[in-house]
Enzyme design. Structure first.
Site, PDB file in Angstrom:
ATOM      1  N   GLY A  18      14.780   3.517 -19.266  1.00 44.34           N
ATOM      2  CA  GLY A  18      15.366   4.803 -19.622  1.00 44.34           C
ATOM      3  C   GLY A  18      16.716   4.635 -20.260  1.00 44.34           C
ATOM      4  O   GLY A  18      17.392   3.622 -20.083  1.00 44.34           O
ATOM      5  N   GLY A  42      22.796   9.500 -22.958  1.00 46.29           N
ATOM      6  CA  GLY A  42      23.992   9.502 -23.794  1.00 46.29           C
ATOM      7  C   GLY A  42      25.039   8.537 -23.314  1.00 46.29           C
ATOM      8  O   GLY A  42      25.863   8.067 -24.092  1.00 46.29           O
ATOM      9  N   MET A  43      25.029   8.188 -22.015  1.00 42.32           N
ATOM     10  CA  MET A  43      26.082   7.325 -21.486  1.00 42.32           C
ATOM     11  C   MET A  43      25.573   5.954 -21.079  1.00 42.32           C
ATOM     12  O   MET A  43      26.291   4.968 -21.191  1.00 42.32           O
ATOM     13  CB  MET A  43      26.736   8.000 -20.271  1.00 42.32           C
ATOM     14  CG  MET A  43      27.921   7.225 -19.695  1.00 42.32           C
ATOM     15  SD  MET A  43      28.579   7.971 -18.206  1.00 42.32           S
ATOM     16  CE  MET A  43      27.250   7.645 -17.059  1.00 42.32           C
ATOM     17  N   VAL A  51      19.146   2.201 -18.425  1.00 41.15           N
ATOM     18  CA  VAL A  51      18.661   1.786 -17.122  1.00 41.15           C
ATOM     19  C   VAL A  51      17.546   0.765 -17.308  1.00 41.15           C
ATOM     20  O   VAL A  51      16.647   0.946 -18.140  1.00 41.15           O
ATOM     21  CB  VAL A  51      18.154   2.997 -16.315  1.00 41.15           C
ATOM     22  CG1 VAL A  51      17.660   2.544 -14.939  1.00 41.15           C
ATOM     23  CG2 VAL A  51      19.255   4.032 -16.161  1.00 41.15           C
ATOM     24  N   LYS A  86      21.717   0.266 -13.785  1.00 41.00           N
ATOM     25  CA  LYS A  86      22.253   1.111 -14.847  1.00 41.00           C
ATOM     26  C   LYS A  86      23.526   0.486 -15.385  1.00 41.00           C
ATOM     27  O   LYS A  86      24.392   0.057 -14.613  1.00 41.00           O
ATOM     28  CB  LYS A  86      22.537   2.519 -14.326  1.00 41.00           C
ATOM     29  CG  LYS A  86      22.981   3.502 -15.402  1.00 41.00           C
ATOM     30  CD  LYS A  86      23.017   4.936 -14.863  1.00 41.00           C
ATOM     31  CE  LYS A  86      23.350   5.917 -15.955  1.00 41.00           C
ATOM     32  NZ  LYS A  86      23.329   7.315 -15.468  1.00 41.00           N
ATOM     33  N   ASP A 117      24.981  19.083 -12.334  1.00 38.47           N
ATOM     34  CA  ASP A 117      24.081  18.874 -13.469  1.00 38.47           C
ATOM     35  C   ASP A 117      22.630  18.859 -12.990  1.00 38.47           C
ATOM     36  O   ASP A 117      21.822  18.040 -13.431  1.00 38.47           O
ATOM     37  CB  ASP A 117      24.424  17.571 -14.196  1.00 38.47           C
ATOM     38  CG  ASP A 117      23.743  17.480 -15.569  1.00 38.47           C
ATOM     39  OD1 ASP A 117      23.360  18.544 -16.118  1.00 38.47           O
ATOM     40  OD2 ASP A 117      23.571  16.356 -16.075  1.00 38.47           O
TER      41      ASP A 117
END
Length: 722
Positions: free
Chosen positions: A122, A125-126, A129, A144, A237
């Protein structure tokens, strides 16, 4: 060197682009650039630079990052395949020892002595993983790393560690556990629990969830978030993509990258920043007040997730990020039953309470929400109450542009129904003066029309009022073909009460009763003389002789009672000296009747005549009648003569007394045709009543509160010539 306003606009637009990418809401780069034609060039350069650092626009959030890629024994958590341009794992792998021209290490890659990164599962934006093997414990984990590697700025690092620290603080089976975090070759990373399965967004996209499963998933998320809240952690979030579902159909909440520790300044954003995913963001966050986020902000997001589970779409949607944020702040979500007909009212009520614009109107805690969802699934009554019909109507009206402008509510987009309602409202406003005038005319016309039924008050048995009312009623029936009824009453006081309450249309009463705004005069009828009667064998020959004797003063609600009390008071006789007996007049015919009676009635009364002729009663003079009349404006002097009672023994000079006036009264809103008809019947020949005040004399009365129709009638009365 300070930034120019143009630079600020570019920065803000690029930040919005990154959020859009992170939320997976970007359909095409060209559409996004079209929203900013004046700065499209600068934006495009920044996008291309971002591509070189790792394709920030991959469209997958970090919430999806810990899910495995499709394979024989796993289910993918991705909404789509990884883009070819962003599939280079070297963009995040350590590059400190990379030679010139060397694209960098490839997978599998050994991260220090503890982990082997095996495949990308995965990216967002930041971060990126990886599925990894942890050598020491011989287990599969997810690792991550910050996207962009060594080029990550301070805010990226801070957010990265906020996520790791927030999740590590929590120990709940519904929250993805963080094992370890650290740094290798200047690259930050943390390892966490590896979840096999999918995510809630993928489940929503692939099928329509049952109502029970929807409630169960969100209930379990609420229990997990309640644990976070109890440990002073806000998620901020929450969205379906951040809710993972394992192979056992159990949920796991992830991605605490925007988490905030309550009571400290641990947020990665400050006031004025809208943080989160727009479609699932609470209004206080969407309005740029992330510093005001509270437990109720997460509860709003939980309600939005439940809305999406049930209907297949978020509660608030817009054509762009900015429009979505504005809708979240100002617009109500549509009722779930408008999108899915089988939604029970209890479930819709639960979601509506979560999605309230004001935080204080939402559930007090995530546990309270979970309890209501439990009650819904078990068929028990929920604690939340549906919004009233009045509040729903007011919310709908506030979306009408004109009403919104008056109330200060901002409306982003109006429906066809709201625009049509406003058009009708404006049209009604323009024609309302005409409608008002027409309505007043119709009302006035109806008020002046002769009613089909007329109710007239009478009086006491064998009294003058009853006799007059019956004769007036008979004439109205014969001349106007209306239904007319006469009702017995206790006298003037009773008649006044009935007239004011609307039980009767017309009523005779003494002058003192015709007072107050509701009532007015139709006509003066006749004088009611005060008859002071005593038994001939009572040895009472003057007013002074009344002391020590009981005096009958009339029925309880009669005008005669009030006049008798005035007379006795004027004669200086207290209730102790001449006890007053309130009784119906026919009781005077009994042997045990009082020795004296004061009867206020019209001259020539048949009942008074009967008392004097057959029962040995006699009339007595009222002393100082002129003085008494001067003291009381409703009284006047009068003389009872032989002509009034031909068969009684009355002196030639007559018997001086005082008298009041009987009026026919009505309410001020009585129909003019009824008043005019009553006057015509009163003065029509033959005379309706003995002793009636003539029309010409009545027309000369000044200062009376006449009904308008009566005033007009008397103003047209022919004057007599001398």
């Amino acid at each position: 060197m300070t930034d120019t306003p143009q630079d600020d606009r570019v920065d803000e637009a690029f930040a919005a682009y990154l959020r859009c990418c992170d939320a997976g809401e970007l359909e095409s780069r060209e559409d996004f650039l079209a929203q900013f034609p004046d700065i499209a060039g600068e934006l495009k350069e920044l996008m291309e630079a971002a591509d070189g650092l790792g394709r920030f626009a991959s469209g997958h959030s970090t919430a999806q990052a810990i899910m495995p890629q499709p394979g024989a024994d796993t289910v993918s958590a991705f909404a789509g395949n990884l883009e070819d341009s962003g599939g280079d794992p070297a963009l995040t792998l350590p590059e400190a020892s990379r030679a010139k021209g060397d694209p960098g290490p490839t997978l599998p890659f050994r991260l220090g002595d503890e982990y082997e990164l095996q495949e990308v599962i995965g990216r967002g934006g930041m971060g990126v993983v990886y599925k990894a093997k942890q050598f020491l414990l011989n287990r599969i984990v997810a690792v991550k790393m910050i996207r962009g590697g060594m080029l990550a700025d301070e805010n990226d690092v801070r957010r990265f560690y906020t996520e790791a620290q927030a999740a590590a603080r929590l120990n709940h089976h519904g929250i993805v556990a963080v094992h370890q975090f650290g740094k290798h070759d200047h690259h930050h990373f943390f390892s966490m629990e590896y979840i096999r399965g999918t995510d809630l967004q993928r489940r929503i996209n692939s099928e329509q969830l049952s109502l029970h499963d929807s409630a169960r998933y969100v209930r379990d998320v609420a229990r997990a978030i309640s644990h976070a809240h109890l440990n002073s952690v806000l998620h901020r979030d929450l969205k379906p993509a951040n809710v993972l579902i394992d192979d056992d159909d159990q949920i796991h909440v992830t991605d605490f990258g925007l988490a905030k520790h309550l009571g400290t300044d641990s947020s990665v954003t400050g006031s004025g920043a809208a943080v989160g995913t727009p479609n699932y963001m609470a209004p206080e966050q969407a309005g740029g007040h992330s510093d005001r986020a509270s437990k109720q902000s997460d509860i709003y997001s939980l309600g939005a997730i439940l809305f999406a589970c049930v209907t297949g779409r978020p509660p608030i949607m817009g054509d762009s990020i900015v429009e979505t944020l504005l809708h979240v702040v100002h617009e109500k979500a549509p009722p779930m039953r408008s999108l899915r007909a089988d939604v029970p009212i209890d479930l819709e009520t639960i979601v509506a309470k979560c999605l309230e614009k004001s935080p204080e109107k939402r559930y007090g805690s995530a546990d309270d929400l979970a309890e209501d969802l439990d009650a819904f699934m078990e068929g028990r009554p929920i604690n939340a109450r549906p919004r009233s019909r009045a509040m729903k109507s007011w919310d709908w009206l506030q979306a009408v542009p004109l009403i919104a402008a008056l109330t200060g509510r901002r409306v982003i987009r109006t429906s066809v129904m709201h625009r049509r309602f406003q058009a009708v409202m404006l049209l009604m406003f323009l024609v309302s003066p005409l409608i008002l005038v027409m309505g007043l005319r119709v009302m006035k016309h109806r008020q002046n029309v002769m009613p089909g039924q007329v109710h007239i008050a009478g009086g006491v048995e064998r009294g003058a009022y009853s006799e007059f009312s019956v004769r007036l009623s008979d004439r109205l029936k014969s001349d106007y073909a209306v239904e007319s009824f006469v009702s017995d009453s206790g006298g003037s006081v009773d008649n006044r009460t009935r007239l004011i309450s609307g039980e009767v249309d017309l009523a005779p009463m003494q002058a003192s009763m015709v007072s107050g705004d509701p009532l007015c005069v139709v006509a003066p009828l006749f004088y009611e003389a005060v008859h002071v009667l005593v038994r001939q064998d009572s040895q009472i020959n003057s007013a002074a002789d009344l002391r020590g004797h009981r005096v009958a003063v009339g029925p309880a609600h009669s005008g005669s009672l009030g006049t008798a009390q005035i007379l006795l008071d004027s004669l200086g006789l207290s209730k102790e000296e001449a006890p007053q007996v309130i009784m119906p007049w026919p009781d005077l015919l009994r042997d045990d009747a009082p020795d004296a009676a004061i009867i206020c009635v019209g001259l020539g009364s048949s009942f008074v005549a009967e008392l004097m002729q057959e029962h040995q009663w006699k009339l007595m003079t009222v002393p100082s009648s002129l003085s008494i009349a001067r003291e009381h404006p409703t009284l006047r002097t009068l003389t009872i003569t032989q002509d009034d009672y031909p068969n009684a023994s009355i002196p030639t000079e007559g018997i001086p007394t005082v008298a009041t006036t009987a009026f026919l009264a009505a309410r001020r809103d009585a129909p003019s045709e009824l008043v005019t008809a009553a006057l015509e019947m009163i003065y029509r020949e033959p005379q309706i009543f003995v002793g009636l005040i003539p029309r010409q004399s009545a027309a000369e009365w000044q200062g009376l509160a006449f009904h308008p129709a009566a005033r007009l009638y008397f103003s047209q009365t022919p004057t007599t010539t001398k």
